[in-house]
Each structure stands twice: as structure tokens, then as C-alpha cells.
Enzyme design. Structure first.
Site, PDB file in Angstrom:
ATOM      1  N   SER A 150      -1.334  36.974  68.758  1.00  0.00           N
ATOM      2  CA  SER A 150      -0.100  37.718  68.998  1.00  0.00           C
ATOM      3  C   SER A 150      -0.143  38.398  70.373  1.00  0.00           C
ATOM      4  CB  SER A 150       0.128  38.726  67.865  1.00  0.00           C
ATOM      5  OG  SER A 150       1.359  39.385  68.000  1.00  0.00           O
TER       6      SER A 150
ATOM      7  N   HIS B 145       7.318  38.705  64.956  1.00  0.00           N
ATOM      8  CA  HIS B 145       7.241  37.237  64.961  1.00  0.00           C
ATOM      9  C   HIS B 145       8.227  36.598  63.986  1.00  0.00           C
ATOM     10  CE1 HIS B 145       3.981  37.290  67.801  1.00  0.00           C
ATOM     11  NE2 HIS B 145       3.364  38.174  67.056  1.00  0.00           N
TER      12      HIS B 145
END
Length: 302
Positions: A86, A189
Site C-alpha cells: 500500500s 483501496h
């Protein structure tokens, strides 16, 4: 073959810069980065409490800065591949040479702010689903109109989306699975983060990219990326799309990686790797005290 990887949000702990800034050169570097992005990283990494560094706008730049500081102190330049989970992809991009450390920190500063704004605009959350049959877990997530936002491998999938749907998932988990709510401010996300994408894309367009010196394994699909501009484009797009860390680990194995060093604040990714790819040796670089052992570990795998 050595890989160096960088952790994502949630890996932060109070005081995680304490051992690093005992070195005056590293302390000066953190202070210069703090000035460059107008955020007191030194305070956040030493005296701030858990609630202050949990804030998305603080957590993201602090984590990336800590990873880059650890990499600078480690001083390795001849490893084979890099990746980040991430927000850790921004540290990996800097390690690869695709973008500069200063640009990575500037972009992650904006990323944290924009994702915090997006989260505040549309309340949502994330929960880790631990264990269970992968197919059944994914089906249960989809049935509640949730998103498998982080597919982390090693029996860990993070569901994201509507808070009431997450509560239903927790009350009726898939067989042999348990559900743990994550202390995050939004559904990262997923499409909930779409408002953050365009501001970051506009800023990324002003950043100079360079041919990579170290290949990057992308969160999008586990592919090896060697073009600096593509590395940056993928990072921006990934803000509103799922993280496939399971595929990143599979790629490390297929490339023949024998050793992995996780940069500070280390521990989470090494834990996943030990469960998903136990044949790959790993080292968690948690503090400056670990540097000699980390260098010895690296020598065995370079």
C-alpha cells in the site's frame, strides 16, 4: 537473491524513530524532510501518542519516512528487487530510483491528506478476515457488497466498505474464519477513495521519473515493473484499487528471492511471508540496533 520491502499503514508505533535519531546524521535528515513537507516527523516518530499517529494524514508520511530512513542507514544499493505494501509502495519507488525520496515524501504527504478527506466524506471501514477457505471468504465479502481491499495471502483478507455490512460479516463470519475490525478511518483501496485519486494524479504529473535501478513488484498484480513512469502511475491508481500482496509474495518466490529485509516499522510483512513462503528467509529491521545483523543477513543473500 535479496528483496527489500516496505510496510503499509497500521505498522506505526509510538516512539518508532527513537533509536534512529540517536545518529545525528539521521536526525538531521528527518528534520530536513519535516521542513520539506511541512509536517513534524520528528515529533510524530518520538513523542506523539498512538492516536496522533493513527491519523491517516500523519501515519502515511511517518511510515514512508521511517522506511526511507532505515534504508538510508542500511546503505544497500545492490539488492535485486523491492516492493511495498500500500503506502509502502512510495518508499519502494524511491528505493528503486523511479522517483526521489523528497518527491516520495511530498506525494505521500498529499496522499495522506486526500485519503483522510475522502474517508471523512464517506464513512466506511475495514476488517481483517483471518483463516477460513479463501473461496468462501471472498464469496462472503462479495455477498455483502464489500470489497477484498487487501488480499494479503497467508490466510488474511481485508474486507472494506459499509460499516453495517462489516458488522454483519463479523456477526456471521465464514466457516473457520474470524473477523477483526481494523482501527482505520475509511475503506482504503476501494471506490470510496476515488476522490483522492485526481489530486494525486495531478501532483504526480509534476514529478520527474527516472529509469529504475531496482525492479519494483507492483501491488496491482504482482508484476515486475521496470519503467519509472509506470511505477508512479500504478501507485496513484492503487489508491482506489485492491492491494494484491499475495501476488507480490508469489512473484518474490518465482524470481528466486532467498532473503527479504522489511524496513522499519517492520514486522507485519515478515509475519505474512513466514506463513505464505516459509522457504524464504526474512529479517525485520525494527530499530537502529538491528543494523549490524541486517547487514550480515544481506551479505548471505546478495
Amino acid at each position: 537473491m535479496l528483496a527489500i520491502i516496505a510496510p503499509g499503514q497500521g505498522s506505526q508505533t509510538p516512539g518508532m524513530l527513537n533509536t534512529w535519531i540517536e545518529n545525528q546524521e539521521l536526525k538531521a535528515l528527518i528534520e530536513s524532510w519535516s521542513q520539506a513537507i511541512d509536517l513534524d516527523l520528528l515529533h510524530l516518530g518520538t513523542t506523539a501518542d498512538a492516536d496522533e499517529i493513527k491519523d491517516t494524514a500523519n501515519a502515511q508520511p511517518l511510515i514512508v519516512a521511517t522506511s526511507l530512513l532505515g534504508a538510508h542507514a542500511l546503505g544497500l544499493t545492490n539488492f535485486a528487487v523491492t516492493s511495498g505494501h500500500s503506502v509502502g509502495e512510495l518508499a519502494a519507488a524511491a528505493l528503486s530510483g523511479a522517483i526521489s525520496s523528497n518527491d516520495a515524501l511530498s506525494l505521500v504527504r498529499s496522499r495522506g491528506v486526500e485519503m483522510a478527506k475522502a474517508a471523512a466524506a464517506s464513512p466506511a471501514g475495514m476488517s481483517a478476515v483471518l483463516g477460513g477457505d479463501r473461496t468462501e471468504v471472498l464469496a462472503a465479502i462479495a455477498a455483502l457488497n464489500l470489497v477484498a481491499a487487501n488480499d494479503n495471502g497467508a490466510g488474511q483478507i481485508v474486507a472494506a466498505g459499509d460499516l453495517s455490512a462489516l458488522a454483519q460479516l463479523s456477526e456471521n463470519p465464514p466457516a473457520s474464519a474470524r473477523v477483526r475490525a481494523l482501527a482505520v478511518a475509511g475503506a482504503f483501496h476501494t471506490s470510496y477513495m476515488q476522490p483522492a485519486v485526481e489530486p494525486l494524479r495531478a501532483q504526480a504529473a509534476t514529478i520527474a521519473t527516472h529509469p529504475v535501478q531496482i525492479n519494483v513488484i507492483s501491488n496491482k498484480d504482482g508484476e515486475v515493473v521496470s519503467d519509472g513512469a509506470e511505477v508512479l502511475t500504478r501507485i496513484v491508481n492503487q489508491i482506489a484499487n485492491p492491494v494484491r500482496w499475495d501476488l507480490c509474495m508469489e512473484t518474490m518466490k518465482s524470481l528466486g528471492v532467498t532473503g527479504v529485509i522489511e524496513l522499519p516499522p517492520a514486522g507485519t510483512l515478515v509475519g505474512l511471508l513466514k506463513r505464505a513462503a516459509s522457504e524464504v528467509e526474512s529479517f525485520a529491521l525494527k530499530s537502529a540496533d538491528d543494523l549490524p545483523a541486517a547487514r550480515e543477513f544481506a551479505e548471505r543473500h546478495l
